[in-house]
Design a protein around this motif. Sequence first.
Motif, PDB file in Angstrom:
ATOM      1  N   ALA A 124       0.839  -1.198   0.000  1.00 34.27           N
ATOM      2  CA  ALA A 124       0.000   0.000   0.000  1.00 34.27           C
ATOM      3  C   ALA A 124       0.877   1.252   0.000  1.00 34.27           C
ATOM      4  CB  ALA A 124      -0.923  -0.013   1.212  1.00 34.27           C
ATOM      5  N   GLU A 125       1.997   1.190   0.684  1.00 31.82           N
ATOM      6  CA  GLU A 125       2.921   2.324   0.736  1.00 31.82           C
ATOM      7  C   GLU A 125       3.495   2.620  -0.654  1.00 31.82           C
ATOM      8  OE1 GLU A 125       7.291   2.631   2.411  1.00 31.82           O
ATOM      9  OE2 GLU A 125       5.839   2.734   4.065  1.00 31.82           O
ATOM     10  N   TYR A 126       3.841   1.586  -1.394  1.00 33.72           N
ATOM     11  CA  TYR A 126       4.382   1.734  -2.748  1.00 33.72           C
ATOM     12  C   TYR A 126       3.350   2.371  -3.665  1.00 33.72           C
ATOM     13  CZ  TYR A 126       6.830   0.379  -7.046  1.00 33.72           C
ATOM     14  OH  TYR A 126       7.467   0.388  -8.250  1.00 33.72           O
ATOM     15  N   GLU A 127       2.103   1.895  -3.577  1.00 32.62           N
ATOM     16  CA  GLU A 127       1.031   2.447  -4.389  1.00 32.62           C
ATOM     17  C   GLU A 127       0.775   3.910  -4.041  1.00 32.62           C
ATOM     18  OE1 GLU A 127      -2.529   0.050  -4.396  1.00 32.62           O
ATOM     19  OE2 GLU A 127      -1.380  -1.781  -4.677  1.00 32.62           O
ATOM     20  N   ALA A 128       0.757   4.213  -2.746  1.00 29.50           N
ATOM     21  CA  ALA A 128       0.498   5.588  -2.304  1.00 29.50           C
ATOM     22  C   ALA A 128       1.596   6.532  -2.782  1.00 29.50           C
ATOM     23  CB  ALA A 128       0.384   5.633  -0.782  1.00 29.50           C
ATOM     24  N   GLN A 129       2.828   6.102  -2.691  1.00 31.28           N
ATOM     25  CA  GLN A 129       3.944   6.932  -3.140  1.00 31.28           C
ATOM     26  C   GLN A 129       3.871   7.169  -4.643  1.00 31.28           C
ATOM     27  OE1 GLN A 129       6.351   8.332  -1.112  1.00 31.28           O
ATOM     28  NE2 GLN A 129       7.010   9.422  -2.917  1.00 31.28           N
ATOM     29  N   SER A 130       3.558   6.125  -5.387  1.00 29.70           N
ATOM     30  CA  SER A 130       3.462   6.239  -6.839  1.00 29.70           C
ATOM     31  C   SER A 130       2.328   7.174  -7.247  1.00 29.70           C
ATOM     32  CB  SER A 130       3.244   4.861  -7.462  1.00 29.70           C
ATOM     33  OG  SER A 130       4.322   4.005  -7.153  1.00 29.70           O
ATOM     34  N   THR A 131       1.172   7.033  -6.615  1.00 29.60           N
ATOM     35  CA  THR A 131       0.038   7.886  -6.968  1.00 29.60           C
ATOM     36  C   THR A 131       0.284   9.330  -6.574  1.00 29.60           C
ATOM     37  OG1 THR A 131      -1.125   7.356  -4.913  1.00 29.60           O
ATOM     38  CG2 THR A 131      -1.676   6.042  -6.844  1.00 29.60           C
ATOM     39  N   SER A 132       1.033   9.562  -5.517  1.00 24.84           N
ATOM     40  CA  SER A 132       1.298  10.937  -5.090  1.00 24.84           C
ATOM     41  C   SER A 132       2.079  11.709  -6.149  1.00 24.84           C
ATOM     42  CB  SER A 132       2.036  10.969  -3.752  1.00 24.84           C
ATOM     43  OG  SER A 132       3.359  10.505  -3.883  1.00 24.84           O
ATOM     44  N   TYR A 133       2.934  11.033  -6.886  1.00 21.82           N
ATOM     45  CA  TYR A 133       3.669  11.700  -7.964  1.00 21.82           C
ATOM     46  C   TYR A 133       2.713  12.174  -9.058  1.00 21.82           C
ATOM     47  CZ  TYR A 133       8.013   9.757  -6.029  1.00 21.82           C
ATOM     48  OH  TYR A 133       9.064   9.436  -5.213  1.00 21.82           O
ATOM     49  N   VAL A 134       1.743  11.327  -9.412  1.00 23.09           N
ATOM     50  CA  VAL A 134       0.794  11.675 -10.463  1.00 23.09           C
ATOM     51  C   VAL A 134      -0.123  12.798  -9.994  1.00 23.09           C
ATOM     52  CG1 VAL A 134      -1.086  10.836 -11.909  1.00 23.09           C
ATOM     53  CG2 VAL A 134       0.874   9.354 -11.454  1.00 23.09           C
ATOM     54  N   GLY A 147       1.323  16.158 -10.189  1.00 20.90           N
ATOM     55  CA  GLY A 147       1.499  16.836 -11.461  1.00 20.90           C
ATOM     56  C   GLY A 147       2.275  16.101 -12.530  1.00 20.90           C
ATOM     57  N   GLU A 148       2.923  15.001 -12.196  1.00 16.08           N
ATOM     58  CA  GLU A 148       3.654  14.245 -13.213  1.00 16.08           C
ATOM     59  C   GLU A 148       2.674  13.393 -14.018  1.00 16.08           C
ATOM     60  OE1 GLU A 148       7.365  12.375 -12.080  1.00 16.08           O
ATOM     61  OE2 GLU A 148       7.345  13.495 -10.202  1.00 16.08           O
ATOM     62  N   VAL A 206       5.615   8.444 -14.596  1.00 18.85           N
ATOM     63  CA  VAL A 206       5.735   7.797 -13.287  1.00 18.85           C
ATOM     64  C   VAL A 206       5.765   6.281 -13.445  1.00 18.85           C
ATOM     65  CG1 VAL A 206       4.630   7.456 -11.039  1.00 18.85           C
ATOM     66  CG2 VAL A 206       4.650   9.729 -12.075  1.00 18.85           C
ATOM     67  N   ALA A 207       4.898   5.746 -14.285  1.00 20.90           N
ATOM     68  CA  ALA A 207       4.865   4.295 -14.501  1.00 20.90           C
ATOM     69  C   ALA A 207       6.224   3.784 -14.976  1.00 20.90           C
ATOM     70  CB  ALA A 207       3.779   3.935 -15.503  1.00 20.90           C
ATOM     71  N   TRP A 257      -4.708   2.814  -9.866  1.00 17.12           N
ATOM     72  CA  TRP A 257      -4.379   3.250  -8.511  1.00 17.12           C
ATOM     73  C   TRP A 257      -4.737   4.714  -8.304  1.00 17.12           C
ATOM     74  CZ3 TRP A 257       1.351   1.181  -8.175  1.00 17.12           C
ATOM     75  CH2 TRP A 257       1.334  -0.217  -8.144  1.00 17.12           C
ATOM     76  N   VAL A 258      -4.410   5.544  -9.305  1.00 17.81           N
ATOM     77  CA  VAL A 258      -4.683   6.979  -9.216  1.00 17.81           C
ATOM     78  C   VAL A 258      -6.188   7.215  -9.170  1.00 17.81           C
ATOM     79  CG1 VAL A 258      -4.495   9.183 -10.434  1.00 17.81           C
ATOM     80  CG2 VAL A 258      -2.518   7.664 -10.304  1.00 17.81           C
ATOM     81  N   LYS A 259      -6.928   6.498  -9.995  1.00 18.33           N
ATOM     82  CA  LYS A 259      -8.384   6.647 -10.016  1.00 18.33           C
ATOM     83  C   LYS A 259      -8.976   6.299  -8.650  1.00 18.33           C
ATOM     84  CE  LYS A 259     -12.497   5.033 -12.445  1.00 18.33           C
ATOM     85  NZ  LYS A 259     -13.007   4.156 -13.506  1.00 18.33           N
ATOM     86  N   MET A 260      -8.530   5.198  -8.060  1.00 22.08           N
ATOM     87  CA  MET A 260      -9.029   4.799  -6.741  1.00 22.08           C
ATOM     88  C   MET A 260      -8.676   5.832  -5.675  1.00 22.08           C
ATOM     89  SD  MET A 260      -8.590   0.629  -6.562  1.00 22.08           S
ATOM     90  CE  MET A 260      -6.819   0.724  -6.412  1.00 22.08           C
ATOM     91  N   GLU A 261      -7.464   6.357  -5.738  1.00 26.13           N
ATOM     92  CA  GLU A 261      -7.023   7.359  -4.760  1.00 26.13           C
ATOM     93  C   GLU A 261      -7.860   8.635  -4.875  1.00 26.13           C
ATOM     94  OE1 GLU A 261      -5.059   9.227  -1.700  1.00 26.13           O
ATOM     95  OE2 GLU A 261      -4.933   7.119  -2.273  1.00 26.13           O
TER      96      GLU A 261
END
Length: 52
Positions: A10-20, A23-24, A29-30, A43-47
């Motif tokens: 969950a931490e990895y997903e949260a960190q990745s989505t935070s970049y998007v 503004g990236e 990011v992918a 992941w971004v859509k769910m967040e």
Amino acid sequence: MGSTRRSYTAEYEAQSTSYVIGGETVAEVARNVGVHEITLGKWVKMERQERE
């Protein structure tokens, strides 16, 4: 030949989505974090839905 599913914390997903969300682009990011664009997009859509 069977396919294998990778699991991410969950931490990895949260960190990745935070970049998007910060503004990236999803594509950038992918590529940087090593996941498929569609996976990161989900992941971004769910967040974003959770934040509403």
